[in-house]
Design a protein around this motif. Structure first.
Motif, PDB file in Angstrom:
ATOM      1  N   ARG A   1      75.638  67.033  38.894  1.00  0.00           N
ATOM      2  CA  ARG A   1      74.327  67.510  38.425  1.00  0.00           C
ATOM      3  C   ARG A   1      74.504  68.693  37.464  1.00  0.00           C
ATOM      4  NH1 ARG A   1      69.309  66.437  37.119  1.00  0.00           N
ATOM      5  NH2 ARG A   1      67.897  68.104  37.638  1.00  0.00           N
ATOM      6  N   ASN A   2      75.428  69.617  37.784  1.00  0.00           N
ATOM      7  CA  ASN A   2      75.675  70.758  36.906  1.00  0.00           C
ATOM      8  C   ASN A   2      76.230  70.310  35.560  1.00  0.00           C
ATOM      9  OD1 ASN A   2      74.757  72.571  38.797  1.00  0.00           O
ATOM     10  ND2 ASN A   2      76.789  73.028  39.597  1.00  0.00           N
TER      11      ASN A   2
ATOM     12  N   GLU B   1      75.730  67.405  34.131  1.00  0.00           N
ATOM     13  CA  GLU B   1      74.638  66.763  33.408  1.00  0.00           C
ATOM     14  C   GLU B   1      73.739  67.805  32.755  1.00  0.00           C
ATOM     15  OE1 GLU B   1      72.801  64.392  36.413  1.00  0.00           O
ATOM     16  OE2 GLU B   1      74.255  62.763  36.198  1.00  0.00           O
ATOM     17  N   LEU B   2      73.435  68.861  33.472  1.00  0.00           N
ATOM     18  CA  LEU B   2      72.600  69.930  32.915  1.00  0.00           C
ATOM     19  C   LEU B   2      73.316  70.645  31.773  1.00  0.00           C
ATOM     20  CD1 LEU B   2      70.994  71.441  36.133  1.00  0.00           C
ATOM     21  CD2 LEU B   2      69.902  70.051  34.363  1.00  0.00           C
TER      22      LEU B   2
ATOM     23  N   GLY C   1      75.576  69.302  29.760  1.00  0.00           N
ATOM     24  CA  GLY C   1      75.536  68.387  28.621  1.00  0.00           C
ATOM     25  C   GLY C   1      74.169  68.376  27.948  1.00  0.00           C
ATOM     26  N   LEU C   2      73.131  68.348  28.741  1.00  0.00           N
ATOM     27  CA  LEU C   2      71.771  68.385  28.197  1.00  0.00           C
ATOM     28  C   LEU C   2      71.519  69.695  27.460  1.00  0.00           C
ATOM     29  CD1 LEU C   2      69.027  66.992  27.994  1.00  0.00           C
ATOM     30  CD2 LEU C   2      68.402  68.093  30.140  1.00  0.00           C
ATOM     31  N   ALA C   3      72.013  70.800  28.014  1.00  0.00           N
ATOM     32  CA  ALA C   3      71.844  72.103  27.354  1.00  0.00           C
ATOM     33  C   ALA C   3      72.563  72.119  26.005  1.00  0.00           C
ATOM     34  CB  ALA C   3      72.363  73.227  28.246  1.00  0.00           C
TER      35      ALA C   3
ATOM     36  N   ILE D   1      73.160  69.550  24.048  1.00  0.00           N
ATOM     37  CA  ILE D   1      72.380  68.714  23.132  1.00  0.00           C
ATOM     38  C   ILE D   1      71.166  69.486  22.624  1.00  0.00           C
ATOM     39  CG2 ILE D   1      70.908  66.665  22.998  1.00  0.00           C
ATOM     40  CD1 ILE D   1      72.941  65.328  24.930  1.00  0.00           C
ATOM     41  N   LEU D   2      70.463  70.154  23.520  1.00  0.00           N
ATOM     42  CA  LEU D   2      69.273  70.913  23.113  1.00  0.00           C
ATOM     43  C   LEU D   2      69.638  72.089  22.204  1.00  0.00           C
ATOM     44  CD1 LEU D   2      67.228  70.873  26.433  1.00  0.00           C
ATOM     45  CD2 LEU D   2      66.846  69.533  24.361  1.00  0.00           C
TER      46      LEU D   2
END
Length: 84
Positions: free
Chosen positions: A7-8, A10-11, A13-15, A17-18
């Motif tokens: 989960r960390n 994934e977060l 990776g999303l951060a 990208i953003l």
């Protein structure tokens, strides 16, 4: 523990990208409102573990190189400390 780590990651990776999208938007806004028309760019392509760095000027190549090294160190750090 592994589910929490996943989960960390994934977060994280999303951060990333953003942050990339936000950087592009800010760059476009600065370009739109500036009077200067000199545009420089660069990038990096990874083929396996080997980075290919390119840019429109030597200064940009060094900036991309520094960012690439930083991201590689972060990646290595995350890999080393996720083997619990």
């Amino acid at each position: 523990m592994k589910r929490e780590l996943k989960r960390n990651m994934e977060l994280f990776g999303l951060a990333l990208i953003l942050i990339g999208i936000l950087t592009i938007v800010i760059g476009l806004l600065i370009l739109a409102f500036s009077r200067s028309t000199k545009i420089e760019g660069g990038g990096v392509v990874f083929i396996g573990p080997f980075p290919i760095i390119f840019g429109t000027s030597e200064r940009i190549v060094y900036i991309v190189l520094a960012i690439t090294l930083l991201l590689m160190l972060i990646y290595i750090f995350l890999i080393l400390f996720s083997w619990h």
